[in-house]
Enzyme design. Sequence first.
Site: not given
Length: 445
Positions: A126, A166
């Site tokens: 991430k 995201d």
Amino acid sequence: MDARLESIKDTVLAWNPGEAEFHQAVVEVFESLGPVHDRHPEFLEAAILGRLCEPERQIIFRVPWTDDSGRVQINRGFRVEFNSALGPYKGGLRFHPSVYLGIVKFLGFEQIFKNALTGMPIGGGKGGSDFDPRGRSDAEVMRFCQSFMTELYRHIGEYTDVPAGDIGVGGREIGYLFGQYKRITNRYESGVLTGKGISWGGSLVRPEATGFGTVIFTQEMLKTRGTSFDGQRVVVSGSGNVAVNAIAKAQALGATVVACSDSSGYVVDEAGIDVELLRTVKEVERGRLEEYAERRAGVSYVDGGSVWDVDATVALPCATQNELDGGAAARLVRSGLLAVGEGANMPSTRDAVAVFQEAGVLFGPGKAANAGGVATSALEMQQNASRDSWSFEHTEERLTEIMVGIHDRCAATADEYGEPGNYVLGANIGGFVKVADAMLTQGLI
Ligand code: NDP
Ligand code: 2IT
């Protein structure tokens, strides 16, 4: 918690001070894994859990850029390459002022288990930045993305690490990031990013996939109680990519979505959210939710407050972490809640999860329920690798198969470990065993 795991957990928490969200994600997983370690002492001997909690690599970098008035701005960039046992690191980039290492690590940690559950060959990672895109012009967002990629490019690649979107990162940002990657490397390496535009290597259904997948997963949970979305009264939090597509799918299955939110307030629309108007306001005009209420009769807008004050039979939290606490959960249960499907990552606090589970509410945790986004990213990588592009129908069929598969695997794992209906346990154990087996086989790395 199991005593052996308790001491590993204490070490992990002490080693990562001040990272509250990462601690929360780790503790939840540890609470599920005692029974697995009874059956598999080899995982303890090889220190699988301790290794799994330490990212393989963490990158933090400076991102300088100039705003439209010519002033220099500085942000911080992150990429945490958490675990590559099952494939290249895979996971989104978040641009939001709240981003710091603890948030990137919680998201990266959850991504390992989520990606394993999809059955696709992807590891977990991430990244993101504390850059706030809100109120910035397209030109500012482009300059920021170019500067961000000027450092990130050396760490990523089709076989290494494949970022996507995201919060705050959608098609516009992926376009600017891809353009800069291509320019620096002189390679048209389609598989280096997912969420690309349809005409240049993106996959149909990827924009819809997380919201659609969350609803498909929740529908499977509802089926275990002999019911479905048809006729449900649904409340969704957020009004971004995941929320809008969850609303569209839930209504296509016969539900009425009566409320959704943004970080300023929420709307109540008893007739059911008008998805086209919502898309226009949020996706085309990049406006605020308040403007939706101004343009549609019979809609009320509540400034501030919590969307969880609206009664629902199904709740789909699709905004951000820890947005639904124990008090909100208890109120929803009193209003007749049947099911919760987490479109966001860790939106329910630990107290809220306990309230849902004690009340017998069907609860689908994010790492299972929202896996449709990353699963469709893996389908995008598959199309890129074969220089092919699939139809909407075929891709949606694959997404549905994957979500039903994740549901069934979580349910079967919960049964196997003596806790039928506990999707938290099923997701944590199901994801963990797959990664742990691969790590064991690959030696001490
Ligand atoms: P978007 O940026 O498209 O939308 C985010 C939405 O959440 C906006 O409505 C935003 O409101 C709201 N929001 C964000 N932060 C806060 C906050 N601190 N308090 C209240 N509301 C907030 O993001 P996505 O829809 O892509 O992501 C939503 C969630 O889904 C995140 O948890 C993300 O990690 C998760 N997710 C996303 C996937 C994807 O494919 N995009 C895949 C799997 C999970 P505002 O505009 O006012 O900020
Ligand atoms: O949380 C997530 O799963 C995502 N933001 C999607 C990641 C991806 O690589 O598509």
